[in-house]
Design an enzyme around this catalytic site. Structure first.
Site, PDB file in Angstrom:
ATOM      1  N   GLU A 100      26.097  20.506  28.069  1.00  0.00           N
ATOM      2  CA  GLU A 100      26.114  21.405  29.233  1.00  0.00           C
ATOM      3  C   GLU A 100      26.870  22.687  28.875  1.00  0.00           C
ATOM      4  OE1 GLU A 100      24.844  22.545  31.654  1.00  0.00           O
ATOM      5  OE2 GLU A 100      25.494  21.740  33.570  1.00  0.00           O
ATOM      6  N   ASP A 104      31.527  23.163  36.740  1.00  0.00           N
ATOM      7  CA  ASP A 104      32.252  23.868  37.793  1.00  0.00           C
ATOM      8  C   ASP A 104      32.657  22.824  38.842  1.00  0.00           C
ATOM      9  OD1 ASP A 104      33.161  26.038  39.317  1.00  0.00           O
ATOM     10  OD2 ASP A 104      31.216  26.447  40.170  1.00  0.00           O
TER      11      ASP A 104
HETATM   12  P1  5GP Z   1      28.429  22.616  39.114  1.00  0.00           P
HETATM   13  O1  5GP Z   1      27.282  21.790  39.614  1.00  0.00           O
HETATM   14  O2  5GP Z   1      29.328  21.901  38.157  1.00  0.00           O
HETATM   15  O3  5GP Z   1      29.191  23.274  40.229  1.00  0.00           O
HETATM   16  O4  5GP Z   1      27.803  23.852  38.383  1.00  0.00           O
HETATM   17  C1  5GP Z   1      27.191  23.772  37.185  1.00  0.00           C
HETATM   18  C2  5GP Z   1      26.204  24.902  37.009  1.00  0.00           C
HETATM   19  O5  5GP Z   1      26.562  26.074  37.777  1.00  0.00           O
HETATM   20  C3  5GP Z   1      26.216  25.351  35.576  1.00  0.00           C
HETATM   21  O6  5GP Z   1      25.309  24.622  34.795  1.00  0.00           O
HETATM   22  C4  5GP Z   1      25.830  26.805  35.697  1.00  0.00           C
HETATM   23  O7  5GP Z   1      24.430  26.920  35.753  1.00  0.00           O
HETATM   24  C5  5GP Z   1      26.394  27.242  37.031  1.00  0.00           C
HETATM   25  N1  5GP Z   1      27.696  27.912  36.880  1.00  0.00           N
HETATM   26  C6  5GP Z   1      28.903  27.459  37.290  1.00  0.00           C
HETATM   27  N2  5GP Z   1      29.880  28.329  36.996  1.00  0.00           N
HETATM   28  C7  5GP Z   1      29.263  29.375  36.364  1.00  0.00           C
HETATM   29  C8  5GP Z   1      29.761  30.587  35.793  1.00  0.00           C
HETATM   30  O8  5GP Z   1      30.951  30.938  35.788  1.00  0.00           O
HETATM   31  N3  5GP Z   1      28.820  31.400  35.223  1.00  0.00           N
HETATM   32  C9  5GP Z   1      27.491  31.093  35.179  1.00  0.00           C
HETATM   33  N4  5GP Z   1      26.669  31.963  34.604  1.00  0.00           N
HETATM   34  N5  5GP Z   1      26.998  29.953  35.714  1.00  0.00           N
HETATM   35  C10 5GP Z   1      27.880  29.095  36.286  1.00  0.00           C
END
Ligand code: 5GP
Length: 179
Positions: A100, A104
């Protein structure tokens, strides 16, 4: 209201990324000595990382990809995850390493882990390049972690904003400006 963006600053340099990816590859190769591992990349953000990581892994490996998307706005993910593309390979009884770009909230990986573990892999582990631990809302066991980063929106090395910046060689912090 129109929104402009600019790269505020570099967060992780190209050379730091290269040496950390090399270390991760060595660690993974040690852990999977004598085994074959299926690298599962989550499209599209992990493609650049996976391509570099795979070349630092010395045990036999396959590459497969899944595409998932989380509902939400441009810079915040939500709890709902939609599956757009499944794996090509059957992972039953295999070693699976999810690769991955960034974790986040953890919602995306929670859903991916749920789906993949139901297919009875021999092992299922997670390797992430970036980890925003302070933002985590659900617990995710991370076996390999490239860098812990602060709560900022980052781009580059596969990570995008509105599909741009994926080809940057470094990780930068993006600033959004309301106009
Ligand atoms: P989660 O489901 O863990 O909140 O988010 C994961 C997904 O959110 C990552 O695979 C990515 O696509 C997007 N994401 C989360 N934080 C960032 C960030 O700081 N920059 C970018 N470009 N995408 C992020």
């Amino acid at each position: 209201m129109a929104q402009l963006e600019q790269i505020e600053r570099e967060l992780i340099s190209e050379s730091k990324i290269r040496s950390r990816v090399r270390e991760l590859g060595q660690e993974i190769s040690r852990d999977f000595d004598g085994e074959t591992v299926i690298l599962v990349g989550l499209l599209k953000g992990s493609v650049v990382f996976l391509a570099d990581l795979a070349r630092e892994i010395t045990v036999p490996c396959h590459m497969d990809f899944m595409s998932v998307t989380s509902y939400g706005n441009d810079t915040e993910s939500s709890g709902e995850v939609r599956f757009l593309k499944d794996l090509d390979e059957d992972i039953n009884g295999k070693n699976v390493l999810i690769v991955e770009d960034i974790i986040d909230t953890g919602y995306t990986l929670r859903e991916v882990v749920k789906v993949l573990s139901a297919r009875n892999p021999k092992t299922l582990k997670i390797c992430t390049l970036l980890n925003k631990a302070s933002r985590r809302l659900v617990e995710i066991p991370v076996a390999y972690n490239g860098f812990d980063i602060p709560d900022a929106f980052v781009i580059g090395y596969g990570l995008d904003y509105a599909q741009r910046y994926r080809n940057l060689k470094y990780i930068g912090i993006l600033k959004l400006i309301e106009k």
